[in-house]
Scaffold this motif. Structure first.
Motif, PDB file in Angstrom:
ATOM      1  N   ASP A   1       0.937  -1.237   0.116  1.00  0.00           N
ATOM      2  CA  ASP A   1       0.016   0.020  -0.184  1.00  0.00           C
ATOM      3  C   ASP A   1       0.780   1.170  -0.084  1.00  0.00           C
ATOM      4  O   ASP A   1       1.520   1.439   0.939  1.00  0.00           O
ATOM      5  N   LEU A   2       0.984   2.073  -1.018  1.00  0.00           N
ATOM      6  CA  LEU A   2       1.750   3.107  -1.346  1.00  0.00           C
ATOM      7  C   LEU A   2       0.979   4.358  -1.357  1.00  0.00           C
ATOM      8  O   LEU A   2       1.382   5.497  -1.894  1.00  0.00           O
ATOM      9  N   THR A   3      -0.342   4.390  -0.827  1.00  0.00           N
ATOM     10  CA  THR A   3      -1.105   5.583  -0.876  1.00  0.00           C
ATOM     11  C   THR A   3      -0.347   6.741  -0.205  1.00  0.00           C
ATOM     12  O   THR A   3      -0.083   6.590   1.110  1.00  0.00           O
ATOM     13  N   GLY A   4      -0.400   7.858  -0.754  1.00  0.00           N
ATOM     14  CA  GLY A   4       0.251   9.094  -0.290  1.00  0.00           C
ATOM     15  C   GLY A   4       1.863   9.048  -0.409  1.00  0.00           C
ATOM     16  O   GLY A   4       2.407   9.889   0.245  1.00  0.00           O
ATOM     17  N   ALA A   5       2.580   7.848  -0.772  1.00  0.00           N
ATOM     18  CA  ALA A   5       3.998   7.930  -0.758  1.00  0.00           C
ATOM     19  C   ALA A   5       4.745   8.806  -1.577  1.00  0.00           C
ATOM     20  O   ALA A   5       3.997   9.250  -2.577  1.00  0.00           O
ATOM     21  N   ILE A   6       5.847   9.272  -1.009  1.00  0.00           N
ATOM     22  CA  ILE A   6       6.591  10.421  -2.074  1.00  0.00           C
ATOM     23  C   ILE A   6       7.744   9.553  -2.548  1.00  0.00           C
ATOM     24  O   ILE A   6       8.573   9.010  -1.868  1.00  0.00           O
ATOM     25  N   PHE A   7       7.702   9.725  -3.785  1.00  0.00           N
ATOM     26  CA  PHE A   7       8.984   9.258  -4.725  1.00  0.00           C
ATOM     27  C   PHE A   7       9.805  10.409  -5.295  1.00  0.00           C
ATOM     28  O   PHE A   7      10.609   9.855  -6.265  1.00  0.00           O
ATOM     29  N   ASP A   8       9.861  11.588  -4.851  1.00  0.00           N
ATOM     30  CA  ASP A   8      10.649  12.678  -5.591  1.00  0.00           C
ATOM     31  C   ASP A   8      11.838  12.171  -5.781  1.00  0.00           C
ATOM     32  O   ASP A   8      12.864  11.907  -4.748  1.00  0.00           O
TER      33      ASP A   8
END
Length: 101
Positions: A45-52
């Motif tokens: 579950d990657l809901t709202g994860a940040i990958f910048d």
């Protein structure tokens, strides 16, 4: 690291290459500038994860949840020798394509 709870965890600048995060809860986790080459995000579950700025060469997102809510201004895909910088809508298209593989 299978089935771990990483809600709001910071993995900024971490090297998680080849990590198996399958079944984990990574809602709102931060992966800014992280090396995630060949990382397994199966059923994560990657809901709202940040990958910048994350490096995602060969990463697998099969059956990952919340991909449409991942935040990133840009990510790197392709290969380590020939990186491809994706921005904006192209990130979502790429991730959604990988979710099915």
């Amino acid at each position: 690291m299978k089935n771990c709870i990483g809600i709001k965890a910071s993995f900024d600048d971490a090297n998680l290459s080849f990590a198996d995060l399958s079944g984990s809860d990574m809602r709102r986790a931060s992966f800014r500038r992280a090396s995630l080459s060949y990382t397994n995000f199966y059923n994560v579950d990657l809901t709202g994860a940040i990958f910048d700025g994350a490096l995602l060469y060969g990463a697998s997102f099969k059956d990952a949840k919340g991909i449409d809510e991942i935040s990133a201004q840009y990510i790197f895909v392709g290969t380590e020798d020939e990186p491809i910088k994706l921005k904006a809508d192209n990130i979502q298209k790429w991730l959604l394509g990988l979710r099915k593989e």
